[in-house]
Design an enzyme around this catalytic site. Sequence first.
Site, PDB file in Angstrom:
ATOM      1  N   SER A  19     -55.942 -19.259  21.492  1.00  0.00           N
ATOM      2  CA  SER A  19     -56.040 -20.088  22.484  1.00  0.00           C
ATOM      3  C   SER A  19     -54.855 -20.455  23.377  1.00  0.00           C
ATOM      4  CB  SER A  19     -55.827 -21.900  22.034  1.00  0.00           C
ATOM      5  OG  SER A  19     -57.795 -22.013  21.356  1.00  0.00           O
ATOM      6  N   GLU A  55       1.024  -1.387   0.194  1.00  0.00           N
ATOM      7  CA  GLU A  55      -0.087   0.234  -0.101  1.00  0.00           C
ATOM      8  C   GLU A  55       0.790   1.448   0.497  1.00  0.00           C
ATOM      9  OE1 GLU A  55      -3.380   0.709  -0.393  1.00  0.00           O
ATOM     10  OE2 GLU A  55      -3.656  -1.531  -0.354  1.00  0.00           O
TER      11      GLU A  55
END
Length: 753
Positions: free
Chosen positions: A476, A195
């Site tokens: 239920s 880099e």
Amino acid sequence: MKKLKPYLILLAALSCLVILFAGIWTYQLNSRIQEGLEQKKFLPPTEYYAAPVEFSAKLVTTSKSELVSVLKLRGYRSRDWNQRLFPGDFAEASREVCQNSVPPILPEGVTSCLLLAVKETADPELSKLALQMAAFDSQDQLAAAFSGNPLQEATKIALEPELFAQYLDQQPIMQNYTPLGEIPTQCLNAVLAIEDSQFLEHSGFSFPGIARALLSNVTGGKVKQGGSTITQQMVKNYFLTSERTLKRKATELVMSVLLETHSSKDQILETYLNIIYLGQNGPFQIRGFGAAAQYYFNKPLEQLELPECAMLAAVLNSPGLYDPFLKTENAIKRRSLVLDRMQTLKMISSEDAEKAKSATLPTRQSYSVNETAPYYINAANKEIIKMGLDPLGLKVFTGLSLVEQQAAQQAIRGHLDQLEAHNKKVKKIKESGKTLEGLLVSAHNQSGLISAIVGGRSYRLTQFNRATDGHRQVGSIMKPFVYLTALIDSGKNGKVYDPLTPLNDIPFSYRFDGQKWSPENYGRKYFGQVPMYFALKNSLNSATAQLGLEVGIPRVIETAKSLGIESPLSPVPSVTLGAFELYPLEVLKAYVALARMGNSIPISTLRAITNEKGLTLYESHPEGQQVVSEVATAELISMMKQTVRSGTAQGVSLSGFTTPAAGKTGTTSDYKDAWFSGITPEQSTLVWIGYDDPTSNSLTGASGAVPAWISFMKKAPLSQVQNDFSWPESVELRPMEVDEENKVLHFELAFPK
């Protein structure tokens, strides 16, 4: 000369203006850098940790080889017994050596032990258990556990929690900040080689690099190459956007020079290596080498070797293009380029370079909680904010189980896909553009900690968290509260209720507020006089509604509220059948209380919270409270066990799920919502399936929710525990033999002694 004088004055004036504006611009950029450094430097991400990995001799069988395998997978180091143990080390020894070295008297039958020093962690609970010992029997099975310093007998071995998510500015990231001195030299050299080999020499930018970029851009006719130094890349990542314009490039150059006046080379490189984008794990950005080491290689950054360092340096340039999981050929070529560059700069030898080039690429890890773990994080943040805390910068220790979360994701997604592919009505609705949704939330009964949350099939598609914010009719699911009320009130007003008390299951009508209410059974099928357990396991509306009216609607509501239901409940007859909306977490809390024999405990995603300074802001120490009769609850649980054996949720037993379980299905009117809340002695899990709008889907609790519950619970570690519910001493279990439609059933029901 006189003619030129006005032009010279104008030129001088313009030059002064340019210098002034340049000075102002530079000052503004300088201020921007100073402010940015101050804000960014002290803006740590919020970190979310899963629950500790636990091994208990009393619950799930664990072998020595399994424990050693887990330790090695987590990066622990094997040491000799006579060597000093540092955090992250373990050592094995015989009973004799263990007994002579550590204080506790080992139980009979113990033949060997394993001493371990837990890795350093900010977890308040685990930090107190830095030293632990596992004792094994002659079959190499975990027989006893010890922890603390000095060691004392404990209930479990617990390993440090794993970091599973980080957020910064509400953006999901994965980041593990690592000081420069702890980053391997090979990794530093790999990055500098590929880099910015002149990083230590330039003052923020490189003239040769800019020249190469300009030449490339001119010949290419557009801005396509940046020639950026590491300092420039840091400026771009820290302060600017990634747009490619000459204006942004000029700003980048000036800010790079300014940055180097504010920060040392070491500070710049350290920050760069901790913030640079290195890939994507689902919705989470991989930021920095520390997180990348864990993501790509499943090991700490400081343990990386040359091939791995070169691979990270290769990925850095373009994580999508050089992804070692997906773009292997590209990754290998780029890694070779990094190694060649390192060799050219005499950072490594040709032999080292060739050896590193032959190293295999990493393979993706199996865990993937990233798609729906955001629902869990969303729920945790709601709790944190409710406490009056700002999540920013906190370390949040949760009850999340990575294994259970993955199982929950697979259960919900798999079942929804199955229904949309094979259920005729659901498939037709799918073709019209509507998507079937679902939720699953599960908690451990002993601690009340929520171990898994799936709030929808995809967080990317919708961030609405149905597990915390969905307010739906429960059907239920409400019925057990009706039966529990009757069992609690047994003996009052001369009426006795127990699991065999006969109920009338026949058509009836009830007038209320000038209206006639006539509840119907599923399929309009009635059974006449039936025992209570039969009415509950088969979810008979008529028998349940008449029982609720008999014991009193206000009493039913009172029971529900005492178990943890907080939503408003209107005192109308239909409340007995669940014709009202509840939040899923309310239902889960109530069912956890049932599993605990009427002992309610707070449910939560949070175990502990610390701030960036390590100060503990919250630590969970839940205490249970007996809110309803444990005898009545035990009777109810024995009835609910029949639901999963031969009732509406018998699919659980038919699937081969052998862990003792109880539960209740729920189906709302017009089949808009399908529910199942199932409990085992150790864990409670709630599932809902339906559409976000009131679209009828033809699914019942049995067909819509039960299959997902089964799929999840079969993979939940606590399902390996085969112990029955902890029945109170004041009840007795009576064996039953019943012939139902020429099928003889054998089971037990609980009765007061």
